[in-house]
Write a protein that holds these residues in place. Structure first.
Motif, short mmCIF file in Angstrom:
data_model
loop_
_atom_site.label_atom_id
_atom_site.label_comp_id
_atom_site.label_asym_id
_atom_site.label_seq_id
_atom_site.Cartn_x
_atom_site.Cartn_y
_atom_site.Cartn_z
N MET A 127 8.06 -6.78 -3.83
CA MET A 127 7.34 -5.58 -3.40
C MET A 127 7.11 -4.69 -4.60
N ILE A 128 5.93 -4.05 -4.61
CA ILE A 128 5.60 -3.07 -5.63
C ILE A 128 5.12 -1.80 -4.93
N VAL A 129 5.00 -0.75 -5.70
CA VAL A 129 4.49 0.51 -5.16
C VAL A 129 2.97 0.52 -5.32
N LEU A 150 3.62 8.01 21.48
CA LEU A 150 3.20 6.61 21.34
C LEU A 150 2.13 6.46 20.27
N TRP A 151 1.19 7.43 20.28
CA TRP A 151 0.13 7.34 19.27
C TRP A 151 0.71 7.55 17.87
N ALA A 152 1.71 8.43 17.77
CA ALA A 152 2.34 8.64 16.47
C ALA A 152 3.08 7.39 15.99
N ILE A 153 3.78 6.78 16.94
CA ILE A 153 4.49 5.53 16.56
C ILE A 153 3.51 4.44 16.15
N ALA A 154 2.44 4.34 16.91
CA ALA A 154 1.43 3.32 16.57
C ALA A 154 0.82 3.60 15.21
N GLY A 155 0.54 4.90 14.94
CA GLY A 155 -0.03 5.24 13.64
C GLY A 155 0.94 4.96 12.50
N ALA A 156 2.23 5.28 12.74
CA ALA A 156 3.21 4.99 11.71
C ALA A 156 3.36 3.50 11.47
N GLY A 157 3.32 2.75 12.57
CA GLY A 157 3.41 1.29 12.41
C GLY A 157 2.23 0.73 11.67
N ALA A 158 1.03 1.27 11.99
CA ALA A 158 -0.16 0.80 11.28
C ALA A 158 -0.10 1.17 9.80
N ALA A 159 0.39 2.38 9.50
CA ALA A 159 0.51 2.80 8.12
C ALA A 159 1.53 1.94 7.37
N ALA A 160 2.64 1.64 8.05
CA ALA A 160 3.65 0.78 7.43
C ALA A 160 3.10 -0.62 7.18
N ALA A 161 2.29 -1.13 8.13
CA ALA A 161 1.70 -2.45 7.94
C ALA A 161 0.72 -2.46 6.78
N VAL A 162 -0.06 -1.38 6.69
CA VAL A 162 -1.01 -1.30 5.57
C VAL A 162 -0.26 -1.19 4.25
N TYR A 163 0.81 -0.36 4.25
CA TYR A 163 1.59 -0.21 3.03
C TYR A 163 2.25 -1.54 2.63
N GLY A 215 1.22 -4.51 3.43
CA GLY A 215 0.20 -5.43 2.95
C GLY A 215 -0.25 -5.13 1.54
N ALA A 216 -0.27 -3.83 1.18
CA ALA A 216 -0.67 -3.45 -0.17
C ALA A 216 0.44 -3.65 -1.18
N ALA A 217 1.70 -3.58 -0.73
CA ALA A 217 2.83 -3.67 -1.67
C ALA A 217 3.40 -5.07 -1.78
N ALA A 218 3.14 -5.90 -0.82
CA ALA A 218 3.73 -7.24 -0.82
C ALA A 218 3.03 -8.14 -1.83
N ARG A 219 3.81 -8.90 -2.57
CA ARG A 219 3.30 -9.86 -3.53
C ARG A 219 4.12 -11.15 -3.43
N VAL A 220 3.48 -12.26 -3.72
CA VAL A 220 4.14 -13.56 -3.72
C VAL A 220 3.94 -14.19 -5.10
#
Length: 296
Positions: free
Chosen positions: A52-54, A6-19, A21-26
Motif C-alpha cells: 500500500m502507498i499513500v 446508512l448513507w454516511a456509512i455507505a459513503g465512507a465505505g465507498a471512499a475507503a474502497a476508492v482509497y 483501489g488508489a493505494a493498493a499495488r501488486v
C-alpha cells in the motif's frame, strides 16, 4: 436519522474502497518497488507481493530484477596490427540494487549499452587479430571488467560478456586461406618425408635380413610372381636376381673367348665396304651405243 447514518456509512465505505483501489499495488516476484514520497526515497525497496502507498503523495517505481540480455551493435575498429574489423557482442547484466539503479543513473539500460560499445572499441584497438580470433575468453574477461567497474556504482552487476562475431575484409580472408593452405601443404610434406624415412629404414633392415638368408630372396621372388599372375595379365614380368647375372658373367671367361668386364658393351661389328666404280665425266665425249645384231 437512520437513513442518514446508512448513507454516511455507505459513503465512507465507498471512499475507503476508492482509497484502497488508489493505494493498493501488486509487485511481481521478479520486481522490486521503490517508493518516493514528495520526491524523497521512502525506506527500503518493497518486496514482491501486495503493498500500500499513500495516493497523491507516494509514487511507486517497479524495477525489473531479471537478467537482461542486451546485444551490442557491431563496432568497426582497427586492431593493433592495423587490420580493420567489425566486432559485435552481447552483454548479460541484472539490477542488484533497485534504489541505486533509479537514483544514480537516469537510464541504466542506455548507460550500460553505451559503456559496452565504448569498451568494445577499446578492446579492438588494444588487441591483435589473432587474439580476436583465438583468445576470445581472455578478451571477454577483460571486457567484463571494463563494464563492471562503473556499473557496480549504478546498482547493476555485469554477469557475462560474449563476443559474438568478428567480420574480416575479403582480402584478409583470402590471405588467411592461403596461409592455412600453405601450412597444410607443409605438414603434408613433413608427414610424407617421415613416411619415406621409416620405409627406408624398414627396407634396409629387410635387405640385411635377406643378405643373411638368400632363400628369403627366392621366396620374395615367388610372392611377386604370384601377385602379378593373380591379375590375369597376358604379359608376365619376371625379375632376374642380380646374383644370377654375376654368376653368368663369371662363367663366361671359362667357356672361351676374351674376358670382358662386367657391364662393358660388346664391340661393334663393321661390315666390309665394296668400292664403287669411277663415274665418267659428263662433259667428255659421248659413247655411241653398240649396233644391234640381226639375230637379236
Amino acid at each position: 436519522m437512520i437513513e442518514t447514518i446508512l448513507w454516511a456509512i455507505a459513503g465512507a465505505g465507498a471512499a475507503a474502497a476508492v482509497y484502497a483501489g488508489a493505494a493498493a499495488r501488486v509487485i511481481k516476484q521478479y520486481e522490486r518497488g521503490v517508493v518516493f514520497r514528495f520526491g524523497r526515497l521512502r525506506g527500503e525497496a518493497r518486496p514482491p507481493g501486495f503493498t500500500m502507498i499513500v495516493p497523491a503523495v507516494d509514487r511507486l517505481h517497479k524495477v525489473n530484477m531479471q537478467i537482461v540480455t542486451m546485444p551490442v551493435p557491431a563496432q568497426e575498429g582497427i586492431t593493433r596490427d592495423n587490420v580493420t574489423v567489425r566486432v559485435d557482442a552481447v552483454v548479460y547484466f541484472r539490477v542488484v540494487d533497485a534504489a541505486e539503479a533509479l537514483i544514480r543513473v537516469e537510464d541504466y539500460r542506455f548507460a550500460v549499452s553505451q559503456m559496452a560499445q565504448t569498451s568494445l572499441r577499446s578492446i579492438i584497438g588494444k588487441s591483435d587479430l589473432d587474439d580476436l580470433l583465438s583468445n576470445r575468453e581472455q578478451l571477454n574477461q577483460g571486457l567484463e571488467l571494463m563494464l563492471d567497474s562503473p556499473a557496480i556504482g549504478w546498482g547493476v552487476q555485469i554477469d557475462r560478456v560474449e563476443i559474438k562475431d568478428v567480420s574480416l575484409p575479403e582480402t584478409m580472408k583470402r590471405s588467411m586461406a592461403r596461409q592455412a593452405e600453405a601450412d597444410r601443404e607443409r605438414r603434408a610434406r613433413l608427414i610424407n618425408a617421415d613416411a619415406e624415412l621409416q620405409a627406408s629404414k624398414k627396407l634396409a633392415e629387410a635387405a640385411r635380413q635377406m643378405e643373411d638368408t638368400p632363400s628369403a630372396l627366392q621366396l620374395r621372388l615367388l610372392q611377386t610372381v604370384m601377385a602379378v599372375s593373380a591379375e590375369k595379365n597376358s604379359t608376365l614380368v619376371l625379375p632376374i636376381p642380380v646374383e644370377l647375372l654375376r654368376f653368368l658373367e663369371r662363367a663366361a671367361p671359362e667357356s672361351g673367348g676374351a674376358p670382358r668386364a662386367a657391364g662393358a658393351a660388346a664391340p661393334p661389328v663393321v661390315a666390309p665396304v665394296t668400292p664403287l666404280p669411277p663415274v665418267e665425266d659428263l662433259t667428255g665425249p659421248s659413247v655411241e651405243p653398240a649396233p644391234r645384231s640381226e639375230a637379236a
